[in-house]
Design a protein around this motif. Sequence first.
Motif, PDB file in Angstrom:
ATOM      1  N   GLY A   1       0.836  -1.198   0.000  1.00  0.00           N
ATOM      2  CA  GLY A   1       0.000   0.000   0.000  1.00  0.00           C
ATOM      3  C   GLY A   1       0.865   1.239   0.000  1.00  0.00           C
ATOM      4  N   ILE A   2       0.285   2.351  -0.390  1.00  0.00           N
ATOM      5  CA  ILE A   2       0.996   3.624  -0.400  1.00  0.00           C
ATOM      6  C   ILE A   2       0.505   4.468   0.772  1.00  0.00           C
ATOM      7  N   THR A   3       1.429   5.128   1.466  1.00  0.00           N
ATOM      8  CA  THR A   3       1.073   5.979   2.609  1.00  0.00           C
ATOM      9  C   THR A   3       0.984   7.428   2.152  1.00  0.00           C
ATOM     10  N   ILE A   4      -0.153   8.048   2.405  1.00  0.00           N
ATOM     11  CA  ILE A   4      -0.372   9.456   2.068  1.00  0.00           C
ATOM     12  C   ILE A   4      -0.361  10.252   3.366  1.00  0.00           C
TER      13      ILE A   4
ATOM     14  N   LEU B   1      -8.427  15.221   7.430  1.00  0.00           N
ATOM     15  CA  LEU B   1      -7.523  14.711   8.470  1.00  0.00           C
ATOM     16  C   LEU B   1      -6.090  14.613   7.953  1.00  0.00           C
ATOM     17  N   VAL B   2      -5.946  14.077   6.743  1.00  0.00           N
ATOM     18  CA  VAL B   2      -4.609  13.850   6.191  1.00  0.00           C
ATOM     19  C   VAL B   2      -3.949  15.170   5.809  1.00  0.00           C
ATOM     20  N   GLU B   3      -4.694  16.056   5.176  1.00  0.00           N
ATOM     21  CA  GLU B   3      -4.132  17.353   4.781  1.00  0.00           C
ATOM     22  C   GLU B   3      -3.593  18.116   5.987  1.00  0.00           C
ATOM     23  N   SER B   4      -4.305  18.047   7.102  1.00  0.00           N
ATOM     24  CA  SER B   4      -3.918  18.810   8.286  1.00  0.00           C
ATOM     25  C   SER B   4      -2.789  18.156   9.072  1.00  0.00           C
ATOM     26  N   GLY B   5      -2.485  16.906   8.729  1.00  0.00           N
ATOM     27  CA  GLY B   5      -1.453  16.211   9.481  1.00  0.00           C
ATOM     28  C   GLY B   5      -1.985  15.447  10.668  1.00  0.00           C
ATOM     29  N   ALA B   6      -3.322  15.437  10.868  1.00  0.00           N
ATOM     30  CA  ALA B   6      -3.904  14.706  11.989  1.00  0.00           C
ATOM     31  C   ALA B   6      -3.900  13.206  11.746  1.00  0.00           C
ATOM     32  N   ALA B   7      -3.779  12.802  10.472  1.00  0.00           N
ATOM     33  CA  ALA B   7      -3.816  11.378  10.151  1.00  0.00           C
ATOM     34  C   ALA B   7      -2.985  11.113   8.906  1.00  0.00           C
ATOM     35  N   THR B   8      -2.627   9.848   8.733  1.00  0.00           N
ATOM     36  CA  THR B   8      -2.099   9.365   7.451  1.00  0.00           C
ATOM     37  C   THR B   8      -3.061   8.287   6.979  1.00  0.00           C
ATOM     38  N   VAL B   9      -3.042   8.005   5.686  1.00  0.00           N
ATOM     39  CA  VAL B   9      -3.891   6.953   5.163  1.00  0.00           C
ATOM     40  C   VAL B   9      -3.056   6.040   4.265  1.00  0.00           C
ATOM     41  N   ASP B  10      -3.128   4.763   4.546  1.00  0.00           N
ATOM     42  CA  ASP B  10      -2.489   3.748   3.703  1.00  0.00           C
ATOM     43  C   ASP B  10      -3.561   3.162   2.797  1.00  0.00           C
ATOM     44  N   ILE B  11      -3.326   3.198   1.500  1.00  0.00           N
ATOM     45  CA  ILE B  11      -4.291   2.663   0.544  1.00  0.00           C
ATOM     46  C   ILE B  11      -3.679   1.450  -0.137  1.00  0.00           C
ATOM     47  N   HIS B  12      -4.325   0.302   0.023  1.00  0.00           N
ATOM     48  CA  HIS B  12      -3.867  -0.964  -0.559  1.00  0.00           C
ATOM     49  C   HIS B  12      -4.838  -1.402  -1.660  1.00  0.00           C
ATOM     50  N   PRO B  13      -4.515  -1.209  -2.929  1.00  0.00           N
ATOM     51  CA  PRO B  13      -5.390  -1.730  -3.992  1.00  0.00           C
ATOM     52  C   PRO B  13      -5.206  -3.250  -4.101  1.00  0.00           C
TER      53      PRO B  13
ATOM     54  N   ARG C   1      -3.573   6.587  12.169  1.00  0.00           N
ATOM     55  CA  ARG C   1      -3.218   5.848  10.962  1.00  0.00           C
ATOM     56  C   ARG C   1      -4.445   5.107  10.439  1.00  0.00           C
ATOM     57  N   ILE C   2      -4.918   5.542   9.279  1.00  0.00           N
ATOM     58  CA  ILE C   2      -6.057   4.897   8.625  1.00  0.00           C
ATOM     59  C   ILE C   2      -5.503   3.982   7.533  1.00  0.00           C
ATOM     60  N   THR C   3      -6.001   2.762   7.483  1.00  0.00           N
ATOM     61  CA  THR C   3      -5.560   1.798   6.475  1.00  0.00           C
ATOM     62  C   THR C   3      -6.778   1.290   5.722  1.00  0.00           C
TER      63      THR C   3
END
Length: 302
Positions: free
Chosen positions: A79-82, A133-145, A107-109
């Motif tokens: 997955g890619i971490t944004i 959340l991600v834009e503000s730095g409160a969270a990251t998101v991992d997206i696994h296609p 961390r959202i996955t």
Amino acid sequence: MTNRPEGDARAERNQRRAAARERAQRARLQQKRRQRGLRLGLQIGLGVVLLAAVTVVTLVLVDSTKPAGPGPSSMSQGGITIGQDLKAVSASTSPQPSATDGADTVRITMYVDYNCAECADFVQTNNAYIRGLVESGAATVDIHPVATLSNRSQGTKYSLRAANAAACVAESSPDQFFAVNKALFAAQPEEGTAGLTDAQLTKVVTGVSGVQSGSTITKCIDEQRYGKWVDERTTAVTGGDIPGSDLTEWPGVPLVLVNGQRYEYSQPFTNDEFRTFVITAAGSGDATPTPTPSASPSASAS
């Protein structure tokens, strides 16, 4: 008319019979030679066909057992971490996707299949909130296609091809992956149809604002460069190897985790339910994610 002696007539008849027998024998020999040549030709032809068949089978077996090449450099765990400002986080600096221990950043996955209608519904309902959340730095998101629904597109393997297209973007234009992920779901075909062609997939992903290296991505999609890698990652995940969680059994898509905890959603999806889960999984106090105004349900995600 002169009468020949009876002995001469008999001798002549014998000569004719002998000549006829000789001609018949020569004909039989020629026929046998032709038959032998025909049998030899058939044997040689059959041998060539069998050799070609063995060669094809061998090549298929070798190709099927050959390990997939490396995946995109930004997707070391599949997955890619944004991160903040929707920029891809380098795989070398990104923490391993696992349950966090009171970390300030949530961390959202997400495990998604681009042919999954429920995945599209989840993204449509919660994309703006996650983006804030991600834009503000409160969270990251991992997206696994993943490609768990490849057998539901009339033999075209749309799930696999779409995941490959996403992987091509992750390699060549990773900072636009978040937007491309949304675009692929916006263009999602109906389940059970053949899905988009490779040319249409290329148009979708390269048409997203800011996507770079369009020609490289186009070639990557045409070659299905990461198709085998996607297939292997999907096999691993559905077999219970699920980075970002303690799960040992694959529950299906969409699979959404927050700090390693599985989101047990109800349907239809609601943003209020997901917000509550994120806050609960993140804990209370300073670690509670506070999205920017753009993350409100009424805000439109770009």
